[in-house]
Scaffold this motif. Structure first.
Motif, mmCIF file in Angstrom:
data_model
loop_
_atom_site.group_PDB
_atom_site.id
_atom_site.type_symbol
_atom_site.label_atom_id
_atom_site.label_comp_id
_atom_site.label_asym_id
_atom_site.label_seq_id
_atom_site.Cartn_x
_atom_site.Cartn_y
_atom_site.Cartn_z
ATOM 1 N N ALA A 344 -8.098 4.840 12.396
ATOM 2 C CA ALA A 344 -8.030 3.811 13.431
ATOM 3 C C ALA A 344 -9.124 2.790 13.154
ATOM 4 O O ALA A 344 -10.203 3.153 12.681
ATOM 5 C CB ALA A 344 -8.213 4.431 14.824
ATOM 6 N N PRO A 345 -8.869 1.524 13.440
ATOM 7 C CA PRO A 345 -7.619 0.927 13.924
ATOM 8 C C PRO A 345 -6.614 0.755 12.789
ATOM 9 O O PRO A 345 -6.912 1.077 11.641
ATOM 10 C CB PRO A 345 -8.085 -0.425 14.467
ATOM 11 N N PRO A 346 -5.412 0.225 13.089
ATOM 12 C CA PRO A 346 -4.411 -0.008 12.041
ATOM 13 C C PRO A 346 -4.947 -0.888 10.925
ATOM 14 O O PRO A 346 -5.664 -1.861 11.177
ATOM 15 C CB PRO A 346 -3.270 -0.695 12.804
ATOM 16 N N GLN A 347 -4.595 -0.530 9.699
ATOM 17 C CA GLN A 347 -5.097 -1.230 8.523
ATOM 18 C C GLN A 347 -3.991 -2.058 7.876
ATOM 19 O O GLN A 347 -2.908 -1.558 7.595
ATOM 20 C CB GLN A 347 -5.639 -0.206 7.514
ATOM 21 N N GLN A 348 -4.310 -3.330 7.624
ATOM 22 C CA GLN A 348 -3.341 -4.228 7.012
ATOM 23 C C GLN A 348 -2.913 -3.738 5.633
ATOM 24 O O GLN A 348 -1.751 -3.877 5.240
ATOM 25 C CB GLN A 348 -3.950 -5.628 6.903
ATOM 26 N N SER A 349 -3.835 -3.138 4.885
ATOM 27 C CA SER A 349 -3.481 -2.662 3.542
ATOM 28 C C SER A 349 -2.447 -1.548 3.615
ATOM 29 O O SER A 349 -1.553 -1.459 2.757
ATOM 30 C CB SER A 349 -4.732 -2.184 2.803
ATOM 31 N N ASP A 350 -2.551 -0.667 4.628
ATOM 32 C CA ASP A 350 -1.527 0.372 4.813
ATOM 33 C C ASP A 350 -0.166 -0.267 5.074
ATOM 34 O O ASP A 350 0.849 0.143 4.508
ATOM 35 C CB ASP A 350 -1.896 1.280 5.993
ATOM 36 N N PHE A 351 -0.164 -1.244 5.973
ATOM 37 C CA PHE A 351 1.100 -1.913 6.297
ATOM 38 C C PHE A 351 1.725 -2.542 5.058
ATOM 39 O O PHE A 351 2.922 -2.374 4.791
ATOM 40 C CB PHE A 351 0.869 -2.990 7.358
ATOM 41 N N MET A 352 0.918 -3.249 4.289
ATOM 42 C CA MET A 352 1.472 -4.007 3.176
ATOM 43 C C MET A 352 2.004 -3.116 2.070
ATOM 44 O O MET A 352 3.068 -3.376 1.498
ATOM 45 C CB MET A 352 0.427 -4.977 2.651
ATOM 46 N N ILE A 353 1.303 -2.012 1.760
ATOM 47 C CA ILE A 353 1.795 -1.150 0.676
ATOM 48 C C ILE A 353 3.004 -0.337 1.127
ATOM 49 O O ILE A 353 3.945 -0.126 0.347
ATOM 50 C CB ILE A 353 0.666 -0.225 0.129
ATOM 51 N N LEU A 354 3.038 0.089 2.392
ATOM 52 C CA LEU A 354 4.208 0.825 2.875
ATOM 53 C C LEU A 354 5.399 -0.108 3.050
ATOM 54 O O LEU A 354 6.550 0.305 2.855
ATOM 55 C CB LEU A 354 3.881 1.544 4.180
ATOM 56 N N LYS A 355 5.155 -1.347 3.400
ATOM 57 C CA LYS A 355 6.237 -2.331 3.448
ATOM 58 C C LYS A 355 6.860 -2.493 2.064
ATOM 59 O O LYS A 355 8.087 -2.559 1.920
ATOM 60 C CB LYS A 355 5.702 -3.665 3.956
ATOM 61 N N LYS A 356 6.025 -2.550 1.025
ATOM 62 C CA LYS A 356 6.536 -2.618 -0.341
ATOM 63 C C LYS A 356 7.380 -1.385 -0.668
ATOM 64 O O LYS A 356 8.416 -1.473 -1.339
ATOM 65 C CB LYS A 356 5.376 -2.728 -1.327
ATOM 66 N N ALA A 357 6.925 -0.228 -0.201
ATOM 67 C CA ALA A 357 7.644 1.013 -0.496
ATOM 68 C C ALA A 357 9.030 1.019 0.138
ATOM 69 O O ALA A 357 10.026 1.341 -0.532
ATOM 70 C CB ALA A 357 6.833 2.215 -0.018
ATOM 71 N N VAL A 358 9.125 0.660 1.414
ATOM 72 C CA VAL A 358 10.437 0.688 2.066
ATOM 73 C C VAL A 358 11.337 -0.424 1.539
ATOM 74 O O VAL A 358 12.562 -0.246 1.456
ATOM 75 C CB VAL A 358 10.317 0.640 3.607
ATOM 76 N N GLU A 359 10.760 -1.555 1.167
ATOM 77 C CA GLU A 359 11.567 -2.613 0.554
ATOM 78 C C GLU A 359 12.167 -2.140 -0.771
ATOM 79 O O GLU A 359 13.260 -2.572 -1.153
ATOM 80 C CB GLU A 359 10.716 -3.861 0.329
ATOM 81 N N ALA A 360 11.474 -1.247 -1.455
ATOM 82 C CA ALA A 360 11.982 -0.692 -2.714
ATOM 83 C C ALA A 360 13.008 0.406 -2.490
ATOM 84 O O ALA A 360 13.626 0.878 -3.442
ATOM 85 C CB ALA A 360 10.824 -0.155 -3.551
ATOM 86 N N GLY A 361 13.191 0.831 -1.233
ATOM 87 C CA GLY A 361 14.158 1.875 -0.920
ATOM 88 C C GLY A 361 13.565 3.259 -0.779
ATOM 89 O O GLY A 361 14.293 4.254 -0.801
ATOM 90 N N MET A 362 12.242 3.358 -0.602
ATOM 91 C CA MET A 362 11.605 4.653 -0.402
ATOM 92 C C MET A 362 11.548 4.989 1.090
ATOM 93 O O MET A 362 11.305 4.115 1.927
ATOM 94 C CB MET A 362 10.184 4.652 -0.985
ATOM 95 N N HIS A 363 11.771 6.247 1.394
ATOM 96 C CA HIS A 363 11.692 6.737 2.767
ATOM 97 C C HIS A 363 10.278 7.253 3.006
ATOM 98 O O HIS A 363 9.666 7.828 2.110
ATOM 99 C CB HIS A 363 12.726 7.827 2.996
ATOM 100 N N VAL A 364 9.761 7.058 4.220
ATOM 101 C CA VAL A 364 8.360 7.361 4.484
ATOM 102 C C VAL A 364 8.213 8.140 5.784
ATOM 103 O O VAL A 364 8.718 7.734 6.829
ATOM 104 C CB VAL A 364 7.512 6.076 4.569
#
Length: 500
Positions: A344-364
């Motif tokens: 905590a608090p929410p981290q922008q770097s977490d958001f951005m790398i996981l956004k890349k992952a789901v855009e690539a078709g990865m489930h999280v």
């Protein structure tokens, strides 16, 4: 339902093997920027110093911090050109490449380059980033640089298990070095699809395949006398990336299906035990939800250095690269990231790398964390409202929300997370009981993996898979403050009725 025969593990395993994404609102403590129309530049102030862990100085009104900077998607220039523009001359400076991972042949599988070897480290192929140690005033001046999508202070992460809950148990008497086990039997469902029932399972597995609350009948939660029903596919061929402390790949329960593919620290052993426990809940023969998946270890933390944002971005970036290679191969069945860590608090770097992952078709699947408060205040689970990741809270054997579990609208689903028995790092047959949303997250990971085999149309569609998993879940069973919630969901693999 008719029992056909009792099978050894060897025979069973032989049978088993035959949206629109929006950026989050960041806390005021974060520094972020998006590509601007102006040509504003930030110039090297001369106050950069070598990166060191926890380098803040409480007596300095303009202290140094470690920062992580992420490039805009449209910034494709070479690093040297970018840094030259920023005022960092790279002329005459030798690049230093660090191996961060190993492949199956023992060769490096992921590299990180330090441009000035002391102050700046660059990494990432899918999300390009660099870390730098500088004063707060210099970071404020750097905000708005058109090359950057994000700039924030580096934040240490935590494993999402309850400290003090670790109980190392005697190795299961049913584990043998021949990899055989009693207690599994082949049965048929009413729709004539083959499934298997395990009679020596931990309670969490029985709960995942039951419509109703478990009747313990005097048994302890750590007893291995519960029943679990699972589809014969058991997640066959799915790639699961465990972003954690590493994995004890020699554990007999994992049957050679676990391999390390990345380590931020160079070493690949699990010196914490947390990653091995989570991997076991996903994939172990006795303790796993999806007993036939491929497990890939992404080591982003250890017992001495902890976990930082740089490790998270670099590790998940490596997983995305492998996924992008795999998804065009004929034997590809889908990819799942399991992440039982956060902060905590929410981290922008977490958001951005996981956004890349789901855009690539990865489930999280991620852990909601353990502060008994609003999960929207924690990373990465807070982003479950903006990108199709599944944020998992914890429940106990009585279907009561665990007293430590975070809750609220950012928790998508609950799964068993108290007194969870799984594999451990102490030896090749070691097991332990742990509590935490760390233990609940991999249960949902396993369900996703199994559903990927049964629903091939969802393999590259994380949003549709999330809707499918939540649609299968049980409503009106989770209790909190002595009241049953009509909205909170319990993870469920969809078998009608309860195991015999």
């Amino acid at each position: 339902m008719k029992t056909l025969t009792f099978l050894s593990t060897t025979l069973i395993i032989t049978i088993l093997q035959s949206t629109v994404l929006t950026a989050p609102t960041l806390p005021s403590s974060s520094l972020s920027s998006t590509k601007q129309n102006h040509k504003r530049q930030w110039h090297h102030p001369g106050s950069i110093r070598p990166i060191t862990a926890h380098s803040t100085d409480s007596t300095d009104d303009d202290p140094y911090h470690d920062y992580i900077a992420i490039l805009s998607d449209d910034e494709t220039r070479p690093w040297g050109e970018i840094f030259d523009e920023m005022g960092f001359s790279t002329k005459g400076i030798k690049k230093m490449t660090h191996s961060l991972g190993v492949n199956l042949s023992g060769k490096p599988s992921y590299n990180m380059t330090s441009y000035d070897m002391n102050s700046i480290k660059t990494f990432g192929k899918n999300l390009r980033a660099f870390t730098i140690n500088m004063r707060e005033s210099d970071a404020e001046g750097m905000d708005g640089n058109p090359s950057l999508a994000s700039l924030e202070k580096m934040k240490m992460r935590e494993w999402a298990f309850v400290p003090g809950s670790v109980k190392v148990l005697p190795s299961s008497p049913t584990v043998r070095r021949r990899r055989g086990v009693a207690g599994l039997r082949l049965t048929k469902r009413q729709d004539d699809m083959t499934w298997i029932q395990q009679g020596n399972a931990p309670w969490n597995l029985q709960r995942l395949s039951s419509e109703h609350k478990i009747d313990a009948k005097g048994r302890q939660p750590t007893d291995l006398t519960y029943n679990y029903r699972f589809d014969e596919a058991a997640g066959k061929g799915v790639d699961v990336y465990v972003v954690d402390s590493g994995i004890n790949v020699d554990h007999l329960e994992l049957q050679g299906r676990a391999r390390m593919m990345f380590s931020y620290f160079g070493k690949v052993n699990d010196d914490v035990g947390h990653g091995t426990h989570c991997a076991g809940t996903i994939a172990a023969l006795h303790y796993g939800v999806a007993k036939n998946v491929n497990i890939w270890g992404i080591k982003v933390g250890d017992s001495t250095s902890g976990i930082n944002g740089e490790a998270i971005v670099a590790g998940i970036d490596a997983a995305i690269s492998r996924h992008n290679q795999r998804k065009n191969q004929t034997d590809f069945m889908g990819s799942v990231i399991s992440m039982s860590i956060g902060t905590a608090p929410p981290q922008q770097s977490d958001f951005m790398i996981l956004k890349k992952a789901v855009e690539a078709g990865m489930h999280v699947s991620v852990a909601a964390m353990n502060s008994a408060t609003d999960a929207c205040n924690f990373s990465p689970g807070a982003f479950s409202q903006q990108i199709p990741i599944i944020n998992v809270g914890a429940a106990d054997i009585d279907d009561t929300r665990a007293p430590f579990s975070n809750f609220g609208k950012c928790v998508d689903i609950y799964a068993p997370g108290v007194s969870i028995v799984s594999t451990f790092n102490n030896n090749a047959t070691g097991i332990a009981s742990l509590d935490g949303t760390s233990m609940a997250c991999p249960a949902v990971t396993g369900i996703i993996a199994d559903e990927l085999v049964k629903n091939p149309k969802l393999r590259l569609d994380p949003a549709a898979m999330k809707k499918h998993i939540l649609g299968k879940a049980l409503k009106g069973v989770i209790k909190a403050d002595n009241v049953i919630s009509s909205s909170e969901l319990m993870a469920y693999n969809g078998f009608p009725g309860d195991p015999a």
